[in-house]
Write an enzyme that holds these catalytic residues in place. Structure first.
Site, short mmCIF file in Angstrom:
data_model
loop_
_atom_site.label_atom_id
_atom_site.label_comp_id
_atom_site.label_asym_id
_atom_site.label_seq_id
_atom_site.Cartn_x
_atom_site.Cartn_y
_atom_site.Cartn_z
N LYS A 258 38.05 45.64 45.43
CA LYS A 258 38.41 44.89 46.64
C LYS A 258 38.55 45.81 47.87
O LYS A 258 38.68 47.03 47.71
CB LYS A 258 39.65 44.05 46.36
CG LYS A 258 39.37 43.00 45.26
CD LYS A 258 40.50 41.99 45.08
CE LYS A 258 40.11 40.95 44.03
NZ LYS A 258 41.11 39.86 43.92
N TYR B 235 34.59 32.38 46.38
CA TYR B 235 35.86 31.85 45.89
C TYR B 235 35.98 30.34 46.12
O TYR B 235 37.10 29.82 46.21
CB TYR B 235 37.02 32.58 46.57
CG TYR B 235 37.31 33.95 45.96
CD1 TYR B 235 37.81 34.08 44.66
CD2 TYR B 235 37.10 35.12 46.69
CE1 TYR B 235 38.09 35.32 44.12
CE2 TYR B 235 37.37 36.37 46.15
CZ TYR B 235 37.88 36.46 44.85
OH TYR B 235 38.16 37.69 44.30
N PHE C 215 46.45 29.85 49.19
CA PHE C 215 46.09 31.26 49.43
C PHE C 215 44.63 31.44 49.84
O PHE C 215 44.20 32.56 50.12
CB PHE C 215 46.41 32.10 48.19
CG PHE C 215 45.66 31.70 46.93
CD1 PHE C 215 44.39 32.20 46.65
CD2 PHE C 215 46.24 30.83 46.01
CE1 PHE C 215 43.71 31.84 45.50
CE2 PHE C 215 45.57 30.46 44.84
CZ PHE C 215 44.29 30.97 44.59
N ARG D 7 39.27 41.51 31.49
CA ARG D 7 40.49 40.90 32.05
C ARG D 7 41.75 41.54 31.45
O ARG D 7 42.74 41.74 32.15
CB ARG D 7 40.46 39.39 31.91
CG ARG D 7 39.48 38.74 32.90
CD ARG D 7 39.55 37.24 32.92
NE ARG D 7 40.75 36.71 33.50
CZ ARG D 7 40.90 36.39 34.79
NH1 ARG D 7 39.91 36.56 35.65
NH2 ARG D 7 42.03 35.88 35.22
N THR E 269 46.87 38.80 37.23
CA THR E 269 46.52 38.63 38.64
C THR E 269 47.55 39.28 39.55
O THR E 269 47.20 39.94 40.54
CB THR E 269 46.40 37.12 38.97
OG1 THR E 269 45.48 36.52 38.06
CG2 THR E 269 45.94 36.91 40.40
N ARG F 101 45.13 46.88 37.61
CA ARG F 101 45.92 46.22 38.66
C ARG F 101 47.33 46.78 38.74
O ARG F 101 47.91 46.86 39.82
CB ARG F 101 45.92 44.70 38.41
CG ARG F 101 44.61 44.05 38.87
CD ARG F 101 44.48 42.62 38.42
NE ARG F 101 43.44 41.90 39.16
CZ ARG F 101 43.04 40.67 38.85
NH1 ARG F 101 43.56 40.03 37.81
NH2 ARG F 101 42.10 40.07 39.56
N ASN G 221 45.05 42.92 44.80
CA ASN G 221 45.22 43.34 43.40
C ASN G 221 44.05 44.20 42.90
O ASN G 221 43.77 44.24 41.70
CB ASN G 221 45.47 42.13 42.50
CG ASN G 221 44.34 41.12 42.57
OD1 ASN G 221 43.33 41.36 43.22
ND2 ASN G 221 44.50 39.99 41.90
N HIS H 72 38.40 42.46 40.92
CA HIS H 72 38.09 41.13 40.39
C HIS H 72 37.50 41.27 39.00
O HIS H 72 36.84 42.26 38.69
CB HIS H 72 37.05 40.45 41.30
CG HIS H 72 36.46 39.19 40.71
ND1 HIS H 72 37.12 37.99 40.77
CD2 HIS H 72 35.31 38.97 40.03
CE1 HIS H 72 36.37 37.07 40.15
NE2 HIS H 72 35.28 37.64 39.70
N GLU I 71 28.45 34.50 39.12
CA GLU I 71 28.91 35.55 40.04
C GLU I 71 27.91 36.71 40.13
O GLU I 71 27.73 37.30 41.20
CB GLU I 71 30.30 36.05 39.61
CG GLU I 71 31.38 34.99 39.78
CD GLU I 71 32.73 35.37 39.19
OE1 GLU I 71 33.66 34.57 39.29
OE2 GLU I 71 32.85 36.49 38.63
N1 UDP Z 1 45.33 35.10 44.81
C1 UDP Z 1 46.31 35.04 45.79
N2 UDP Z 1 47.41 34.25 45.57
C2 UDP Z 1 47.58 33.50 44.44
C3 UDP Z 1 46.57 33.56 43.47
C4 UDP Z 1 45.46 34.37 43.68
O1 UDP Z 1 46.21 35.68 46.84
O2 UDP Z 1 48.60 32.80 44.30
C5 UDP Z 1 44.13 35.92 45.05
C6 UDP Z 1 44.07 37.20 44.22
O3 UDP Z 1 43.41 38.20 44.99
C7 UDP Z 1 43.23 36.78 43.03
C8 UDP Z 1 42.22 35.84 43.69
O4 UDP Z 1 42.99 35.16 44.68
O5 UDP Z 1 42.61 37.88 42.39
C9 UDP Z 1 41.59 34.83 42.78
O6 UDP Z 1 42.62 34.12 42.09
P1 UDP Z 1 42.52 33.84 40.54
O7 UDP Z 1 43.60 32.86 40.19
O8 UDP Z 1 41.12 33.46 40.18
O9 UDP Z 1 42.93 35.24 39.87
P2 UDP Z 1 42.04 36.32 39.09
O10 UDP Z 1 41.01 35.56 38.30
O11 UDP Z 1 41.43 37.23 40.13
O12 UDP Z 1 43.02 37.05 38.22
MG MG Z 2 39.68 34.14 38.89
#
Ligand code: UDP
Ligand code: MG
Length: 139
Positions: free
Chosen positions: A11, A51, A59, A87, A93, A104, A114, A117, A128
């Site tokens: 990121k 996204y 968010f 993951r 996350t 992370r 974080n 991705h 993707e």
């Molecule tokens: N994110 C955020 N606030 C939230 C949840 C997610 O800012 O409450 C951001 C964070 O950068 C995250 C991205 O949105 O990586 C995508 O969210 P997702 O739930 O898909 O999480 P990930 O798959 O990246 O763990």
């Molecule tokens: Mg995600």
């Protein structure tokens, strides 16, 4: 191909602050094979498209602004069980809840910022990957 693929991004702030090399080093040493990689600065429109599944969430607008705030590294990674293994490797996350030793936990600064991705399913890994790369760009 000897495994499945997943799509990662380093990121914008993690890249800008110089953590890209260390993150890639950890990814490679963990056994993920880089099949394609590029440095790209997404427009807000492109970040919003990537996204789109989160459109309407509180968010979303901030995430789009953040993800288009500077260059990112996008990469297709190959390994067996790559989606789940990656993951687990990057952690939860929210970096505050990410396990000790995860990417992370080490490089993340907040729920939004974080560091990396990781795709959440084999199907989304393909979608993707196609977002960033033509098949001719894979090695
Ligand atoms: N994110 C955020 N606030 C939230 C949840 C997610 O800012 O409450 C951001 C964070 O950068 C995250 C991205 O949105 O990586 C995508 O969210 P997702 O739930 O898909 O999480 P990930 O798959 O990246 O763990
Ligand atoms: Mg995600």
């Amino acid at each position: 191909m000897s495994g499945t693929i997943t799509l990662t991004m380093i990121k914008p702030d993690a890249w800008r602050e110089g953590h890209g090399g260390a993150i890639l080093d950890r990814i490679i040493k963990a056994g993920f094979i880089v099949r394609a990689m590029k440095l790209v600065h997404l427009t807000p429109g492109q970040a919003g498209q990537f996204y789109a599944v989160h459109k309407g969430k509180p968010f979303y607008e901030s995430l789009v602004k953040y993800m288009s705030s500077g260059p990112i590294v996008a990469a297709i990674l190959e390994k067996d069980n790559s989606v789940a293994d990656f993951r687990k490797f990057i952690g939860a996350t929210n970096p505050a809840q990410a396990a000790e030793g995860t990417i992370r936990r080490q490089f993340g600064k907040s729920l939004e910022s974080n560091a990396v991705h990781g795709s959440d399913s084999d199907e989304n890994a393909v979608i993707e990957s196609n977002f960033f790369f033509n098949r001719t760009e894979w090695v």
